[in-house]
Scaffold this motif. Structure first.
Motif, PDB file in Angstrom:
ATOM      1  N   TYR A 143       0.839  -1.205   0.000  1.00 53.25           N
ATOM      2  CA  TYR A 143       0.000   0.000   0.000  1.00 53.25           C
ATOM      3  C   TYR A 143       0.875   1.257   0.000  1.00 53.25           C
ATOM      4  O   TYR A 143       0.647   2.195  -0.768  1.00 53.25           O
ATOM      5  N   LEU A 193     -11.444   0.816  -5.288  1.00 47.36           N
ATOM      6  CA  LEU A 193     -10.350  -0.116  -4.999  1.00 47.36           C
ATOM      7  C   LEU A 193     -10.477  -0.710  -3.604  1.00 47.36           C
ATOM      8  O   LEU A 193     -10.126  -1.875  -3.380  1.00 47.36           O
ATOM      9  N   SER A 194     -10.969   0.061  -2.656  1.00 48.47           N
ATOM     10  CA  SER A 194     -11.154  -0.464  -1.305  1.00 48.47           C
ATOM     11  C   SER A 194     -12.174  -1.600  -1.304  1.00 48.47           C
ATOM     12  O   SER A 194     -11.989  -2.623  -0.633  1.00 48.47           O
ATOM     13  N   ALA A 237     -12.815  -3.495  -3.859  1.00 47.36           N
ATOM     14  CA  ALA A 237     -12.172  -4.625  -4.533  1.00 47.36           C
ATOM     15  C   ALA A 237     -11.271  -5.394  -3.567  1.00 47.36           C
ATOM     16  O   ALA A 237     -11.208  -6.631  -3.611  1.00 47.36           O
ATOM     17  N   CYS A 238     -10.577  -4.678  -2.675  1.00 46.93           N
ATOM     18  CA  CYS A 238      -9.723  -5.340  -1.687  1.00 46.93           C
ATOM     19  C   CYS A 238     -10.541  -6.261  -0.780  1.00 46.93           C
ATOM     20  O   CYS A 238     -10.069  -7.335  -0.379  1.00 46.93           O
ATOM     21  N   ALA A 268     -10.797  -9.776  -2.230  1.00 41.69           N
ATOM     22  CA  ALA A 268      -9.582 -10.463  -2.663  1.00 41.69           C
ATOM     23  C   ALA A 268      -9.651 -11.948  -2.313  1.00 41.69           C
ATOM     24  O   ALA A 268      -9.983 -12.306  -1.176  1.00 41.69           O
ATOM     25  N   ALA A 325      -3.273 -11.730  -4.086  1.00 42.79           N
ATOM     26  CA  ALA A 325      -4.164 -10.814  -4.803  1.00 42.79           C
ATOM     27  C   ALA A 325      -4.392  -9.545  -3.991  1.00 42.79           C
ATOM     28  O   ALA A 325      -4.433  -8.437  -4.542  1.00 42.79           O
ATOM     29  N   LEU A 326      -4.524  -9.695  -2.678  1.00 42.84           N
ATOM     30  CA  LEU A 326      -4.729  -8.522  -1.824  1.00 42.84           C
ATOM     31  C   LEU A 326      -3.514  -7.594  -1.870  1.00 42.84           C
ATOM     32  O   LEU A 326      -3.669  -6.364  -1.925  1.00 42.84           O
ATOM     33  N   LEU A 352      -3.746  -5.648  -5.140  1.00 40.87           N
ATOM     34  CA  LEU A 352      -4.792  -4.634  -5.080  1.00 40.87           C
ATOM     35  C   LEU A 352      -4.394  -3.482  -4.160  1.00 40.87           C
ATOM     36  O   LEU A 352      -4.705  -2.322  -4.428  1.00 40.87           O
ATOM     37  N   ARG A 353      -3.692  -3.808  -3.074  1.00 39.45           N
ATOM     38  CA  ARG A 353      -3.272  -2.766  -2.150  1.00 39.45           C
ATOM     39  C   ARG A 353      -2.284  -1.809  -2.798  1.00 39.45           C
ATOM     40  O   ARG A 353      -2.281  -0.607  -2.503  1.00 39.45           O
ATOM     41  N   VAL A 390      -2.280  -0.883  -5.963  1.00 41.79           N
ATOM     42  CA  VAL A 390      -3.073   0.026  -6.796  1.00 41.79           C
ATOM     43  C   VAL A 390      -3.895   0.970  -5.920  1.00 41.79           C
ATOM     44  O   VAL A 390      -4.039   2.165  -6.211  1.00 41.79           O
ATOM     45  N   GLN A 391      -4.437   0.447  -4.823  1.00 44.59           N
ATOM     46  CA  GLN A 391      -5.197   1.281  -3.893  1.00 44.59           C
ATOM     47  C   GLN A 391      -4.326   2.415  -3.361  1.00 44.59           C
ATOM     48  O   GLN A 391      -4.759   3.568  -3.269  1.00 44.59           O
TER      49      GLN A 391
END
Length: 388
Positions: free
Chosen positions: A49, A83-84, A86-87, A90, A95-96, A99-100, A102-103
Motif C-alpha cells: 500500500y 479499490l477499497s 475490490a480489496c 480479494a 491478490a490482496l 490490489l493494495r 493500486v489502492q
C-alpha cells in the motif's frame, strides 16, 4: 466556499489515506489464517500500500500542472472507494497485496494537494497553525482507527474493514462534489521534481520531516504483530501505546506555532528532531535488554511523538516554502520520501518481525539519526525567504 468546511473535508480526505494502514492494522495478524501465507507476507499488505502510494504521489504531483486540483482530488477519492471495495473481495493474500499497491496509488491525491490547499486558504501564520490542527486530527487516526478496526474485525471479519473505507471515501467525494470542491493549488507549470531534488534547502526540510515520521511509522506498523505474536499480549496493548503517543503529539503540534513565535522555526524543528531521536534511542536500548513491558514501551514512545508534533507543522510548512511555488510537487515529494522510508523500513524488518522489537527499534533509530544529520549538513532557508 467556507474555509472551515473546506478544511474539514480536506482533513477527512487525508484521513482516508491513513485508514489504509491504521484501520487495516488490526486485521494483519489474522490475514495468514484467512487468506493463506505467513506473517512476513502479511506485513507486505502494508508495505505494498505504501509502495503504491509512492508512485501515486509522483503521478498526482505531475498532473497538478495539467488538471484542476478539484477534479484530481474528487477523482482520487472516487477511485479509492472502488479499490477499497475490490480489496474486500480479494481471494488470496497475493491478490490482496496487488490490489493494495493500486489502492495506494489512487488514494494519494488528497495528501499531495492538502498542504497547498491550506496555504491557499490562510496566511503564513494561519497556514502553519492549520497544518498543526490538520496533523492533530489526522493523528487521531492511529489512535481511533485501530479501535474501530478491532470492532469491525469482530463484527464482520477483515473484509468489513475495507468496506468501511470504501464507504467513507465515497461519502467524502460526494460531499466535496455537492459543496463546490477545493481551491486550486499553486502551480508553476515549468517546475520539475528534478529541480526540487537538486535543491539542498528543500531537501533539508523534506528529508528530515520524512525520516522522523517514517521512523515512527516503521515502529508502529510492526508493533501489532509483536504485541500479539511475540510478547503474548493483545491488540489492547497496541491501542494503549497509540493513544498515549497520539495525545502527546496533539499537545505538541498545537503548541508548535507559539513555540515558533518565541524561539524561531529552526530551533523548534531541531529540538523536536532530537527529542524524537532520544525516545527512539530509549526504545532500542530497552529492546536490547530484552524488555517487553507495555508500560515501558509506551513511556518511551511518548517523546518520539512529542518531538514529531513539535517539529511537524513548521517542518512541513517550510518544506512547502522551500519549493518556491511548486506546491503540489513539493508536498508530493515530502510525502513520497515519508512513504518510501516507511515502505523500505517495513519491508526490511518484516522477515524478522517475530523476533521482537530489536530490529524495529533499531530501524526507527537509524531514521531519526539520519533526520538529525539532514539538519546538520544541509542549508537552511535564507534570510530573504519568508517565515525565517
Amino acid at each position: 466556499m467556507n474555509r472551515v468546511l473546506t478544511l474539514s473535508l480536506v482533513v477527512g480526505s487525508t484521513i482516508i489515506g491513513l485508514m489504509g494502514t491504521d484501520l487495516i492494522l488490526p486485521a494483519v495478524p489474522q490475514l495468514p489464517e484467512a487468506l493463506g501465507g505467513d506473517p512476513a507476507l502479511a506485513q507486505l499488505v502494508l508495505a505494498a500500500y505504501i509502495g503504491g502510494a509512492c508512485a501515486g504521489l509522483l503521478a498526482f504531483g505531475a498532473l497538478g500542472d495539467r488538471v484542476s486540483t478539484n477534479r484530481l482530488f474528487i477523482g482520487s477519492l472516487t477511485l479509492a472507494a472502488l479499490l477499497s471495495f475490490a480489496c474486500s473481495r480479494a481471494p488470496s493474500i497475493e491478490a490482496l497485496i496487488g490490489l493494495r499497491a493500486v489502492q495506494g496509488m489512487v488514494v494519494s491525491g488528497p495528501a499531495v494537494f492538502a498542504p497547498g490547499i491550506v496555504k491557499a486558504l490562510f496566511d503564513e501564520r494561519g497556514a502553519m497553525a492549520a497544518i498543526g490542527v490538520l496533523g492533530s486530527i489526522e493523528a487521531l487516526g492511529p489512535a481511533l482507527a485501530p479501535i474501530a478496526g478491532v470492532a469491525l474485525l469482530a463484527f464482520g471479519g477483515w473484509e468489513l474493514n475495507f468496506e468501511v473505507m470504501a464507504g467513507v471515501a465515497g461519502m467524502v467525494a460526494l460531499l466535496l462534489l455537492v459543496s463546490g470542491g477545493v481551491p486550486q493549488v499553486s502551480r508553476r507549470g515549468v517546475g520539475s521534481f528534478t529541480a526540487l531534488l537538486r535543491d539542498p534547502v528543500f531537501m533539508r526540510y523534506a528529508m528530515s520531516q520524512a525520516l522522523v515520521l517514517g521512523g515512527l511509522l516503521v515502529f508502529v506498523f510492526g508493533m501489532p504483530t509483536v504485541f500479539v505474536r511475540v510478547n503474548g499480549g493483545s491488540l489492547t496493548d497496541f491501542i494503549v501505546m497509540q493513544v498515549c503517543g497520539v495525545t502527546t503529539f496533539i499537545i505538541a503540534a498545537n503548541s508548535a506555532t507559539k513555540a515558533v513565535d518565541r524561539f524561531g522555526a529552526e530551533r523548534v524543528i531541531a529540538t523536536g528532531t532530537w527529542v524524537a531521536a532520544a525516545g527512539a534511542a530509549g526504545q532500542f536500548l530497552y529492546a536490547l535488554s530484552g524488555g517487553t513491558s507495555v508500560l515501558v514501551i509506551t513511556a518511551l514512545f511518548i517523546p518520539v511523538n512529542s518531538g514529531l508534533g513539535l517539529r511537524g507543522p513548521p517542518g512541513f510548512f517550510r518544506a512547502i516554502l522551500a519549493s518556491h511555488g511548486d506546491d503540489a510537487r513539493g508536498s508530493g515529494l515530502v510525502i513520497l520520501f515519508l512513504l518510501a522510508t516507511s515502505a523500505i523500513g517495513t519491508a526490511l524488518v518484516s522477515p524478522w518481525i517475530e523476533k521482537g522489537t530489536i530490529l524495529l527499534a533499531g530501524m526507527a533509530l537509524a531514521f531519526h539519526l539520519a533526520a538529525g544529520a539532514c539538519l546538520l549538513m544541509l542549508p537552511k532557508l535564507g534570510a530573504t525567504d519568508p517565515s525565517v
